[in-house]
Design a protein around this motif. Structure first.
Motif, PDB file in Angstrom:
ATOM      1  N   PHE A 209      -4.736  47.545 -10.619  1.00  0.00           N
ATOM      2  CA  PHE A 209      -3.853  48.108 -11.643  1.00  0.00           C
ATOM      3  C   PHE A 209      -2.633  48.685 -10.940  1.00  0.00           C
ATOM      4  N   ASP A 210      -1.470  48.128 -11.213  1.00  0.00           N
ATOM      5  CA  ASP A 210      -0.241  48.603 -10.584  1.00  0.00           C
ATOM      6  C   ASP A 210       0.450  49.580 -11.537  1.00  0.00           C
ATOM      7  N   ALA A 211       0.406  50.857 -11.175  1.00  0.00           N
ATOM      8  CA  ALA A 211       1.018  51.879 -12.045  1.00  0.00           C
ATOM      9  C   ALA A 211       2.517  52.002 -11.797  1.00  0.00           C
ATOM     10  N   MET A 212       3.039  51.251 -10.864  1.00  0.00           N
ATOM     11  CA  MET A 212       4.482  51.160 -10.606  1.00  0.00           C
ATOM     12  C   MET A 212       5.136  52.534 -10.360  1.00  0.00           C
ATOM     13  N   HIS A 213       4.390  53.447  -9.759  1.00  0.00           N
ATOM     14  CA  HIS A 213       4.890  54.809  -9.495  1.00  0.00           C
ATOM     15  C   HIS A 213       5.391  55.486 -10.756  1.00  0.00           C
ATOM     16  N   ALA A 214       4.763  55.146 -11.867  1.00  0.00           N
ATOM     17  CA  ALA A 214       5.207  55.694 -13.143  1.00  0.00           C
ATOM     18  C   ALA A 214       4.071  56.488 -13.781  1.00  0.00           C
ATOM     19  N   ILE A 215       4.215  56.760 -15.053  1.00  0.00           N
ATOM     20  CA  ILE A 215       3.364  57.755 -15.707  1.00  0.00           C
ATOM     21  C   ILE A 215       1.882  57.397 -15.759  1.00  0.00           C
ATOM     22  N   THR A 216       1.543  56.084 -15.787  1.00  0.00           N
ATOM     23  CA  THR A 216       0.119  55.768 -15.989  1.00  0.00           C
ATOM     24  C   THR A 216      -0.753  56.049 -14.783  1.00  0.00           C
ATOM     25  N   GLY A 217      -0.127  56.323 -13.629  1.00  0.00           N
ATOM     26  CA  GLY A 217      -0.937  56.575 -12.427  1.00  0.00           C
ATOM     27  C   GLY A 217      -2.070  57.565 -12.677  1.00  0.00           C
ATOM     28  N   PRO A 218      -1.764  58.791 -13.107  1.00  0.00           N
ATOM     29  CA  PRO A 218      -2.844  59.779 -13.305  1.00  0.00           C
ATOM     30  C   PRO A 218      -3.872  59.335 -14.354  1.00  0.00           C
ATOM     31  N   TYR A 219      -3.426  58.651 -15.380  1.00  0.00           N
ATOM     32  CA  TYR A 219      -4.347  58.175 -16.429  1.00  0.00           C
ATOM     33  C   TYR A 219      -5.273  57.102 -15.854  1.00  0.00           C
ATOM     34  N   ALA A 220      -4.687  56.156 -15.116  1.00  0.00           N
ATOM     35  CA  ALA A 220      -5.483  55.044 -14.580  1.00  0.00           C
ATOM     36  C   ALA A 220      -6.453  55.538 -13.505  1.00  0.00           C
ATOM     37  N   HIS A 221      -5.974  56.463 -12.652  1.00  0.00           N
ATOM     38  CA  HIS A 221      -6.877  57.010 -11.625  1.00  0.00           C
ATOM     39  C   HIS A 221      -8.093  57.637 -12.293  1.00  0.00           C
ATOM     40  N   GLU A 222      -7.828  58.490 -13.289  1.00  0.00           N
ATOM     41  CA  GLU A 222      -8.944  59.216 -13.901  1.00  0.00           C
ATOM     42  C   GLU A 222      -9.869  58.282 -14.687  1.00  0.00           C
ATOM     43  N   ILE A 223      -9.277  57.375 -15.472  1.00  0.00           N
ATOM     44  CA  ILE A 223     -10.129  56.563 -16.348  1.00  0.00           C
ATOM     45  C   ILE A 223     -10.771  55.397 -15.580  1.00  0.00           C
ATOM     46  N   LEU A 224      -9.958  54.623 -14.848  1.00  0.00           N
ATOM     47  CA  LEU A 224     -10.516  53.428 -14.200  1.00  0.00           C
ATOM     48  C   LEU A 224     -11.395  53.812 -12.998  1.00  0.00           C
ATOM     49  N   GLU A 225     -10.821  54.593 -12.104  1.00  0.00           N
ATOM     50  CA  GLU A 225     -11.572  54.903 -10.874  1.00  0.00           C
ATOM     51  C   GLU A 225     -12.533  56.079 -11.090  1.00  0.00           C
ATOM     52  N   GLY A 226     -12.100  57.046 -11.903  1.00  0.00           N
ATOM     53  CA  GLY A 226     -12.950  58.219 -12.118  1.00  0.00           C
ATOM     54  C   GLY A 226     -14.093  57.915 -13.070  1.00  0.00           C
ATOM     55  N   ILE A 227     -13.774  57.726 -14.345  1.00  0.00           N
ATOM     56  CA  ILE A 227     -14.838  57.614 -15.356  1.00  0.00           C
ATOM     57  C   ILE A 227     -15.549  56.253 -15.295  1.00  0.00           C
ATOM     58  N   LEU A 228     -14.784  55.194 -15.053  1.00  0.00           N
ATOM     59  CA  LEU A 228     -15.401  53.857 -15.129  1.00  0.00           C
ATOM     60  C   LEU A 228     -15.926  53.344 -13.786  1.00  0.00           C
ATOM     61  N   GLY A 229     -15.665  54.069 -12.725  1.00  0.00           N
ATOM     62  CA  GLY A 229     -16.271  53.728 -11.430  1.00  0.00           C
ATOM     63  C   GLY A 229     -15.669  52.523 -10.732  1.00  0.00           C
ATOM     64  N   ALA A 230     -14.445  52.151 -11.084  1.00  0.00           N
ATOM     65  CA  ALA A 230     -13.801  51.085 -10.307  1.00  0.00           C
ATOM     66  C   ALA A 230     -13.577  51.599  -8.893  1.00  0.00           C
ATOM     67  N   PRO A 231     -13.694  50.720  -7.887  1.00  0.00           N
ATOM     68  CA  PRO A 231     -13.570  51.204  -6.506  1.00  0.00           C
ATOM     69  C   PRO A 231     -12.226  51.888  -6.260  1.00  0.00           C
TER      70      PRO A 231
END
Ligand code: G16
Length: 538
Positions: A209-231
């Motif tokens: 997931f490329d957050a492009m140094h924009a706003i979705t970074g914190p959302y994607a980190h928390e949801i994809l890697e945090g809650i959903l366990g993506a590496p």
């Protein structure tokens, strides 16, 4: 204490497709942002004591304008402001906060996918209480007011500490700094089968997931890697930067080329995705296959029932006019409503509020649903993940099976960016002047300038794009973008429907080559823009 500051009007504070977007240097002029924010409030009624949501995509100048907006809101009588920590809120998250906390409206600071930094772009958008962009009735009133504004009201107060969660007050108005991610993450958890997606990642499924140094970074980190366990490492470019690392945070094949190249290489993970500056757009690429946004809308609609939030089915699908008709075929098969609106998410709001549509989408990389009133980049990625988790097939297999079943709408958009505005207007005028003579030539069966009558409030919107229609789903559409900040951007949308699965494997540029050449010869693109090739081909 609040004070009344005398001011003089600025020209050109006309909201475009999505709010007022200008160069940062324009917004930095004394009183420029103040005038526009006061014009917003002066165009609204009944907000005394009510809640206002404020947040932005973190681009350069975000924090200054947030402090200004808070002071002007206090002086104008709002009762409470909810602001994202660090001044951050993705556009869909802001829409959710407005809805969840029953706010009167929200101010979103963003120029979306446009570049940031001191020489980049900035923007201010007002959203109404349904969480969606203000309709034209309000944006027109704001513009009219901006032309005659003579004063604004502002609190004389110190800056709010935006980096610490908690409550404070500005001249009696409560200010609450909220976690920008928490409510949004909970909403996603209600819509999607997080256990199934977690199991998908556990089975070895990989994505980038490329957050492009924009706003979705914190959302994607928390949801994809945090809650959903993506590496760890699934999310790249995950730290929002004021200048987006010097890149355009535009998830298309030019500005997300690195992701595209990875997805076409032997090292490709199973899914590649990206989002834009303010988190409402999405890019979906499977291993070896780019999913164009129009196809993605159709595929998401056809498979949405696999996610718990949509298990009961859809009531209707809406798409913007330039978006391909692939979604219409899904709506037809499902026996549900199908709506064609002008470009701009604001046109979906009434359909969503009236429960006429569940899923909406646009060719400009936007898809969303009735969960908020904005398009939602991470939502689209999570719906794709949910579908992949249930079907356990590759993106390529799913897309090709869809084409085999529904036929393929070959589709491409060619953008000629920042061309001379006079030339672009002449090109459009040249086409309009030939409305009477074009039908009957080059296989054209009908020509029009798209107009929309809103089925809910009866408002009419004209001049939304010139359509050359060739029958059987083949068309060329010419439109000038409403989101650029210098010159004009010409968009040419080309589409042809192909039912035969044996003919589904062509590169769209090849499948559409004759129409692409025809678009130039009919409209005189080279002649009017001086450009030989488009800047961006999607
Ligand atoms: C905005 C609007 C979209 C629109 C897109 C492109 O997106 O919200 O509805 O499709 O601009 O518009 P145009 O073709 O006029 O440039 P965003 O992501 O920029 O807010």
């Amino acid at each position: 204490m609040s004070k009344v500051v005398p001011t003089t009007a600025f020209e050109g504070q006309k909201p475009g497709t999505s709010g007022l977007r200008k160069k940062v240097t324009v917004f930095q002029q004394p009183n420029y942002a103040e005038n526009f924010i006061q014009s917003i409030f002066d165009s609204l009624e009944g907000f005394a004591g009510q809640t206002l949501v404020i947040g932005g995509d973190g681009r350069f100048y975000n924090s200054q304008v947030i402090q200004t907006a808070i002071r002007i809101a206090a002086a104008n009588g709002f009762g409470r402001v909810l602001v994202g920590r660090g001044g951050l809120l993705s556009t869909p998250a802001a829409s959710n906060v407005i809805r969840q906390y029953k706010a009167f409206g929200g101010i979103i600071l963003s120029a979306s996918h446009n570049p940031g930094g001191p020489d980049g772009d900035f923007g201010i958008k007002y959203n109404i209480s349904n969480g969606g962009p203000a309709p034209e009735k309000i944006t027109n009133a704001i513009f009219e007011h901006s032309k005659k504004i003579t004063q604004y009201r502002i609190a004389e107060a110190a800056d709010i500490d935006l980096n610490t969660l908690g409550k404070s007050t500005v001249e009696g108005m409560a200010v609450e700094v909220i976690d920008p991610v928490a409510d949004y993450a909970k909403l996603m958890q209600r819509l999607f089968d997080f256990d199934a997606i977690r199991a998908l990642f556990q089975s070895g499924f990989r994505m980038r997931f490329d957050a492009m140094h924009a706003i979705t970074g914190p959302y994607a980190h928390e949801i994809l890697e945090g809650i959903l366990g993506a590496p760890a490492g699934t999310v790249v470019n995950g730290t929002p930067l004021p200048d987006f690392g010097g890149h355009h945070p535009d998830p298309n094949l030019v500005h997300a080329k690195e992701l595209y190249d990875l997805m076409m290489s032997p090292q490709a993970p199973d899914l590649g995705a990206a989002s834009d500056g303010d988190g409402d757009r999405n890019l979906i690429i499977g291993r070896n296959i780019f999913v164009n946004p129009s196809d993605s809308l159709a595929l998401l609609a056809a498979n949405a029932h696999l996610a718990p939030g949509y298990a009961k089915g859809l009531v209707g699908i809406a798409r913007s006019m330039p978006t391909s008709a692939a979604a219409d075929r899904v709506a037809q098969r499902l026996g549900i409503g199908c709506y064609e609106t002008p470009t701009g998410w604001k046109f979906f709001g009434n359909l969503l509020d009236a429960d006429k549509a569940t899923i909406c989408g646009e060719e400009s990389a936007g898809t969303g649903s009735n969960h908020v009133r904005e398009k939602d980049g991470l939502w689209a990625v999570l719906l794709w993940l949910n579908i992949l988790a249930v079907r356990r097939e590759s993106v390529e297999t799913i897309v090709k099976a869809h084409w085999a079943s529904y036929g393929r709408n070959y589709y491409s958009r060619h953008d000629y960016e920042e061309v001379d505005a006079d030339g672009a207007n002449l090109l459009m005028k040249g086409l309009r002047d030939r409305f009477a003579t074009l039908p009957g030539s080059h296989g054209i069966v009908a020509v029009d300038d798209f107009a929309y009558d809103d089925p809910i409030d009866g408002s009419r919107t004209e001049g939304q794009g010139i359509r050359l229609m060739f029958g059987e789903g083949t068309r060329i559409v010419f439109r000038l973008s409403g989101t650029g900040t210098s010159g004009a951007t010409l968009r040419v949308y080309i589409e042809r429907y192909e039912a035969d699965p044996a003919k589904h494997d062509l590169d769209p540029q090849v499948a559409l080559a004759d129409l692409i050449a025809l678009a130039d010869s009919i409209a005189g693109i080279k002649q009017h823009t001086g450009r030989v090739t488009p800047d961006v081909i999607t």
